[in-house]
Enzyme design. Sequence first.
Site, PDB file in Angstrom:
ATOM      1  N   CYS A 384    -117.340 -15.390   1.965  1.00 22.77           N
ATOM      2  CA  CYS A 384    -118.877 -16.255   1.654  1.00 22.77           C
ATOM      3  C   CYS A 384    -119.526 -15.373   0.564  1.00 22.77           C
ATOM      4  O   CYS A 384    -119.088 -15.116  -0.596  1.00 22.77           O
ATOM      5  CB  CYS A 384    -119.375 -16.859   2.593  1.00 22.77           C
ATOM      6  N   HIS A 510    -115.092 -19.382   5.389  1.00 20.10           N
ATOM      7  CA  HIS A 510    -115.414 -18.508   6.658  1.00 20.10           C
ATOM      8  C   HIS A 510    -113.935 -18.637   7.624  1.00 20.10           C
ATOM      9  O   HIS A 510    -113.645 -19.285   8.526  1.00 20.10           O
ATOM     10  CB  HIS A 510    -116.198 -19.080   7.629  1.00 20.10           C
ATOM     11  N   GLU A 512    -113.176 -16.637   9.800  1.00 23.93           N
ATOM     12  CA  GLU A 512    -113.448 -16.393  11.237  1.00 23.93           C
ATOM     13  C   GLU A 512    -113.754 -17.423  12.068  1.00 23.93           C
ATOM     14  O   GLU A 512    -113.363 -17.227  13.482  1.00 23.93           O
ATOM     15  CB  GLU A 512    -114.820 -15.430  11.302  1.00 23.93           C
TER      16      GLU A 512
END
Length: 546
Positions: A384, A510, A512
Amino acid sequence: MADTKYIFVTGGVSSSLGKGIIAASLAKLLQARGFKATIQKLDPYINVDPGTLNPYEHGECYVTEDGAETDLDLGHYERFLNVNTSQANNVTTGRIYQSVIEKERRGEFLGKTVQVVPHITNEIKERIQILGKNGDYDIVITEIGGTVGDIESLPYIEAVRQLKWELGDDNALVIHLTLVPYLSAAGELKTKPTQHSVKTLMESGIKADILVCRTEHELSDDIRRKLAIFCNVRQEAVIQSIDARTIYDVPNMMLKEGLDKVTLKKLALPDDSTPNLDRWNQFLQRHKNPKAEVHIGLIGKYVELQDSYKSILESFIHAGAENEVSVNVEYIHSEFINDSTIHNKISHLDGVLVAPGFGERGIEGKIDAVRYARENDLPFLGICLGMQMAVIEFSRNVLQLKGANSTEMDADTKHPVIDLMEAQKEVTHKGGTMRLGAWDCELSKDSIIHAVYGVDKIKERHRHRYEYNNKYKEQLENAGMLSTGINPETGLVEIIELKDHPWFVGVQYHPEYKSTVASPHPLFVSFVKAAHEHSVKQKNAKMAQK
């Protein structure tokens, strides 16, 4: 199953005992027996969602597939179950009151005086049952945030009391997580705090069906019997939750304690199978027995609170196990990185991750870290804001665009290589207005990122307002910064990588948020693999010098 069963998890004595992990562990055991389970979090704060909360206040904001900005506990739920959550899985007091007030303004209450009981409690009950009414789940586990006795939690406790009565004993149960502290001076565990916590719960009209006792020491049979008698539960329903080496040990600990068996018995569900945790235990085996280790620097602005980057840290655990290496994450505050400190802070690392964030504080340190990784062939992953910093660094130092920046940091920059998205320019409210949730991205063949995913199109979750400025795309690509992931609808560049670098990737999304125990995210797996290869190369070079 004809009717959905409901499990409510409350907490007592202290906060931060791990209600979310207990809920996720129980759900995992039920899932491993073949039941379809999901978990919901009720948060008693007045914010509509955690999207505008400072990470220092509340840890990371977790984004779901449908674009909901939610509590970080939903990350645990997804990582344990490998099942997507949604906005329905996270409810706040702010959202409850907002809904009730909107209904009042529309005249839906027909002139009635709007009160906590029944209007707020009815809204809570309705939100709790949304997940159970669609037929997708056999069991819905609802975690009540906060601690029993807190004034903020009272409407939720009352709603649970009513719902338990309405559903009946075979269809709903309450698990109360509490603390049994150890007094070293006395050399014994003390049960009185738990007794008082259960009493407080009973004063609200709720009798706990199961006690889960967080403790540093084993509970003796005498302690369990004492808790059973004075807390009005069966002794088999007094469950020990001793401190664990890793949260991923907790499902096996709860299995050993019989939490799933007691739960099934109380809900009148069949106990005719054994939980299949083979895949889970294979992950644990690899996680606990690594063959090598790597050191990766996490460059961020909120490193004092590790929960600010919770999903990133867990993704490293998953990727480490997949590569059979231990990932040692070093937290490096970007405000303290400059020309005089950068070598000492980064030179010994095997990889650098520049983390997400907002605002100009610490930005120059992140840019310096990007430059070091680029110039020294250090594996790099920018997420990001981290990707945006990579574009800015390359523009300044390779394209020689003096003062290149993001308009978030410098509205008057001559070279806005990162700019506010067109759709965001008329937005005035901050909450829930970013580019959120899962979006498609088409990958370039013969790229690092295509090799990572092994497919032509992916869908990843986003949370941002600013974007790569396509006006500079041709210049950047000609100089070696390739755009290898593009949104097919908007043409937005979502992935960049360097042409002449071992492993240098920046992503606007993202990754994750989509890494789980069962499915480690391929981007983190590849990044950790690259870091390990760098580590081996460095060690071999040192050996050759000797």
